[in-house]
Design a protein around this motif. Structure first.
Motif, short mmCIF file in Angstrom:
data_model
loop_
_atom_site.label_atom_id
_atom_site.label_comp_id
_atom_site.label_asym_id
_atom_site.label_seq_id
_atom_site.Cartn_x
_atom_site.Cartn_y
_atom_site.Cartn_z
N ARG A 71 0.83 -1.21 0.00
CA ARG A 71 0.00 0.00 0.00
C ARG A 71 0.87 1.26 0.00
O ARG A 71 0.53 2.25 -0.68
CB ARG A 71 -0.92 -0.01 1.23
CG ARG A 71 -2.06 1.00 1.15
CD ARG A 71 -3.02 0.86 2.30
NE ARG A 71 -3.59 -0.48 2.37
CZ ARG A 71 -3.41 -1.33 3.35
NH1 ARG A 71 -2.65 -0.97 4.39
NH2 ARG A 71 -3.98 -2.50 3.34
N TYR A 72 1.96 1.24 0.72
CA TYR A 72 2.90 2.36 0.69
C TYR A 72 3.41 2.60 -0.74
O TYR A 72 3.44 3.73 -1.24
CB TYR A 72 4.10 2.10 1.60
CG TYR A 72 3.81 2.24 3.08
CD1 TYR A 72 2.97 3.24 3.56
CD2 TYR A 72 4.43 1.40 4.01
CE1 TYR A 72 2.73 3.38 4.92
CE2 TYR A 72 4.19 1.53 5.38
CZ TYR A 72 3.34 2.52 5.81
OH TYR A 72 3.10 2.67 7.16
N LEU A 73 3.80 1.51 -1.40
CA LEU A 73 4.34 1.64 -2.76
C LEU A 73 3.27 2.04 -3.76
O LEU A 73 3.55 2.78 -4.72
CB LEU A 73 5.01 0.32 -3.18
CG LEU A 73 6.18 -0.15 -2.30
CD1 LEU A 73 6.76 -1.45 -2.84
CD2 LEU A 73 7.26 0.92 -2.21
N ASP A 74 2.04 1.58 -3.56
CA ASP A 74 0.95 2.00 -4.45
C ASP A 74 0.69 3.50 -4.34
O ASP A 74 0.44 4.17 -5.36
CB ASP A 74 -0.33 1.23 -4.11
CG ASP A 74 -0.31 -0.18 -4.69
OD1 ASP A 74 0.43 -0.41 -5.67
OD2 ASP A 74 -1.02 -1.05 -4.14
N ASN A 75 0.75 4.02 -3.14
CA ASN A 75 0.54 5.46 -2.98
C ASN A 75 1.62 6.26 -3.69
O ASN A 75 1.33 7.30 -4.30
CB ASN A 75 0.52 5.82 -1.49
CG ASN A 75 -0.72 5.29 -0.78
OD1 ASN A 75 -1.76 5.09 -1.42
ND2 ASN A 75 -0.61 5.07 0.51
N ILE A 76 2.86 5.79 -3.64
CA ILE A 76 3.94 6.49 -4.34
C ILE A 76 3.74 6.41 -5.84
O ILE A 76 3.94 7.38 -6.58
CB ILE A 76 5.30 5.91 -3.93
CG1 ILE A 76 5.55 6.14 -2.43
CG2 ILE A 76 6.42 6.51 -4.76
CD1 ILE A 76 6.80 5.47 -1.90
N HIS A 77 3.32 5.23 -6.33
CA HIS A 77 3.14 5.04 -7.78
C HIS A 77 1.95 5.85 -8.30
O HIS A 77 2.01 6.40 -9.41
CB HIS A 77 2.94 3.55 -8.07
CG HIS A 77 2.72 3.24 -9.51
ND1 HIS A 77 3.73 3.34 -10.45
CD2 HIS A 77 1.60 2.85 -10.19
CE1 HIS A 77 3.26 3.02 -11.63
NE2 HIS A 77 1.96 2.71 -11.50
N TYR A 121 3.76 11.03 0.48
CA TYR A 121 3.75 9.58 0.29
C TYR A 121 5.16 9.01 0.17
O TYR A 121 5.33 7.79 0.22
CB TYR A 121 2.93 9.23 -0.95
CG TYR A 121 1.44 9.51 -0.80
CD1 TYR A 121 0.70 8.89 0.18
CD2 TYR A 121 0.81 10.42 -1.64
CE1 TYR A 121 -0.66 9.14 0.34
CE2 TYR A 121 -0.54 10.69 -1.51
CZ TYR A 121 -1.27 10.05 -0.51
OH TYR A 121 -2.61 10.33 -0.36
N ARG A 122 6.16 9.87 -0.02
CA ARG A 122 7.52 9.39 -0.14
C ARG A 122 8.18 9.20 1.23
O ARG A 122 9.30 8.71 1.31
CB ARG A 122 8.37 10.37 -0.95
CG ARG A 122 7.79 10.69 -2.31
CD ARG A 122 8.66 11.75 -2.98
NE ARG A 122 7.95 12.48 -4.02
CZ ARG A 122 8.39 13.58 -4.60
NH1 ARG A 122 9.57 14.10 -4.22
NH2 ARG A 122 7.69 14.20 -5.53
N LYS A 123 7.52 9.65 2.27
CA LYS A 123 8.07 9.57 3.62
C LYS A 123 7.24 8.61 4.47
O LYS A 123 6.01 8.65 4.44
CB LYS A 123 8.09 10.96 4.27
CG LYS A 123 8.95 11.97 3.54
CD LYS A 123 9.03 13.28 4.29
CE LYS A 123 7.65 13.96 4.39
NZ LYS A 123 7.76 15.27 5.04
N ILE A 124 7.93 7.76 5.22
CA ILE A 124 7.29 6.80 6.12
C ILE A 124 7.87 7.01 7.51
O ILE A 124 9.08 6.86 7.72
CB ILE A 124 7.53 5.35 5.65
CG1 ILE A 124 7.02 5.15 4.22
CG2 ILE A 124 6.85 4.37 6.60
CD1 ILE A 124 7.35 3.79 3.65
N LYS A 125 7.03 7.35 8.45
CA LYS A 125 7.46 7.60 9.81
C LYS A 125 7.67 6.27 10.53
O LYS A 125 6.75 5.44 10.63
CB LYS A 125 6.41 8.44 10.54
CG LYS A 125 6.80 8.87 11.93
CD LYS A 125 5.70 9.73 12.54
CE LYS A 125 6.05 10.17 13.95
NZ LYS A 125 4.96 10.98 14.56
N LEU A 126 8.88 6.06 11.02
CA LEU A 126 9.19 4.78 11.64
C LEU A 126 8.48 4.57 12.97
O LEU A 126 8.21 3.42 13.35
CB LEU A 126 10.71 4.65 11.87
CG LEU A 126 11.50 4.02 10.71
CD1 LEU A 126 11.44 4.91 9.47
CD2 LEU A 126 12.94 3.75 11.11
#
Length: 441
Positions: free
Chosen positions: A180-186, A194-199
């Motif tokens: 889902r993270y990668l779909d949002n970037i695509h 969407y290019r940032k993911i908070k750890l």
């Protein structure tokens, strides 16, 4: 004269009555006057005879035997240990074998000392092709995956996620979240958020951070760890930020996502250990190693659950169908099975299989060894039971565990056509390279 004899008798009775006593004396004042003289008149005692002395000596010996002695070890184990130590000490000193009549404790016999039908259960590593023992397959596969990072870090991290994490539901949840993270970037390449993911994000911590290999995957596809400020917060926090090089190739992110979604755990393949033996009356005798019977932790848990269900069923009347299902369930406790197929020329083809594999796997195994692999054939179990290649039955459901001997025969229609053409079926059915490696059972 008569009166004379009566007086004599009375006088004898009077004398024999003892000393007299005056009427004025009391009974307690009477003192024996004749006692010293009576003791003086007694004869001295004679010594014991020889017979009496022998009897006394025997009685004394018996008394000595009954005397309590120092007690030795009382428990059976300590007695056995003491006897074993004494026997070993005697054997060491004299160099002679144990005394006849004793039962020496047998030494544990190694597995290789018996004639085993197969040395054990072995596997083939899908990454290196190495043959692995059952107890070393997981460690060797882990080593192979970790060494793969130097050549293809993306594929290695995907294999690590699916192989090192045993909870399949948790893996699926984490993989779906990454996709889902990668779909949002695509779908939104222009959106920076969407290019940032908070750890420290709750979803990331619960679904992704707990999985082994996820951090390697993010770094392999182009993410970098960066400390970024957070609104309304003094200290910065750690983020995964997609680099510009990876952002410029959105098709690669889509490919990596598909690889992650459709990947499977890396599992060592069971080695068939194909062997060919000459015709032998020992074909139905199987000496199996311990690998065919040892249970893993998952198998032990399953056995405990099945036993608990069996206790509950004891109080319930069971039909024939219920009993048959229970028999089949009992056969499922085996993990592996060793199968032999007797060919028309008497040769024996042997292979190792999972107990839950289908009968079609055995047909494919036999067909690979035949010269004429295109001709149809049949496999018969003990009692003449025909095993159909099309039936979706497992070996444990057919009762072919932990070992079994089957019979090969050509299809009846094929035999009829061959004989109608004036020929006979080929007595040698195996490929020449297998016949050259034939062994004695």
């Amino acid at each position: 004269m008569k009166k004379f004899f009566q007086e004599i008798k009375a006088d004898i009775k009077f004398k024999s009555a003892g000393p007299g006593q005056k009427l004025t004396e009391s009974v307690g004042e009477k003192a024996p006057k004749e006692k010293p003289s009576q003791q003086a008149l007694r004869q001295p005692r004679q010594g014991p005879t020889d017979e009496a002395q022998m009897a006394a000596a025997a009685a004394l010996a018996r008394l000595e035997q009954k005397q309590p002695r120092a007690r030795g070890p009382t428990s059976q184990d300590s007695i056995r240990n003491q006897v074993r130590k004494e026997l070993q000490a005697e054997a060491t000193v004299s160099g002679s074998p144990a005394a006849p009549g004793t039962n020496p404790v047998p030494e544990p016999r190694e597995e290789g000392s018996t004639h085993l039908a197969v040395p054990g259960v072995y596997f083939t590593c899908p990454l290196t092709g190495a043959i692995l023992r059952k107890d070393q397959r997981d460690a060797r596969i882990r080593e192979a995956i970790l060494s793969h990072f130097s050549t293809d870090p993306v594929a290695a991290s995907i294999m690590k996620i699916h192989t090192f994490n045993k909870d399949r539901e948790r893996v699926k949840l984490g993989v779906d979240t990454i996709a889902r993270y990668l779909d949002n970037i695509h779908l939104h390449p222009e959106e920076e958020k969407y290019r940032k993911i908070k750890l420290q994000n709750k979803v990331f911590q619960e679904r992704i951070n707990c999985l082994e290999g996820t951090h390697e995957f993010f770094e392999a596809i182009g993410f970098q760890k960066v400390l970024l400020p957070v609104p309304d917060q003094e200290s910065p926090e750690e983020f995964y930020v997609l680099g510009e090089a990876a952002l410029a190739q959105p098709q690669s992110l889509e490919r990596h996502k598909e690889q992650l979604l459709h990947a499977e755990p890396v599992r060592a393949a069971l080695a068939r250990q194909r062997r060919v033996f000459r015709a032998s009356p020992l074909a139905s005798q199987f000496e199996l190693p311990a690998d065919f019977f040892n249970l893993t932790a998952e198998e032990i848990k399953r056995e405990q659950r099945l036993r608990a269900e069996a206790v509950e069923r004891l109080s319930v009347l069971r039909t024939k169908a219920m009993r048959e299902r229970e028999e089949q369930r009992e056969m499922r406790k085996y993990t592996y099975t060793l199968l032999r197929v007797r060919l028309p020329d008497g040769c024996l083809l042997q292979g190792t299989f999972y107990a839950r594999e289908r009968v079609a796997a055995l047909y494919a195994f036999v067909r690979e060894a035949l010269q004429s692999d295109w001709l149809p054939f049949e496999l018969l179990a003990s009692g003449g039971q025909k095993l159909s290649e099309d039936e979706n039955l497992a070996f444990n459901e057919c009762g072919l565990v932990p070992s079994a001997l089957l019979t090969f025969s050509w299809d009846a229609a094929v035999l009829e056509d061959i004989r109608a053409a004036g020929a006979q079926p080929d007595s040698s059915t195996l490929k020449p390279e297998l016949l050259s490696a034939i062994e004695k059972l």
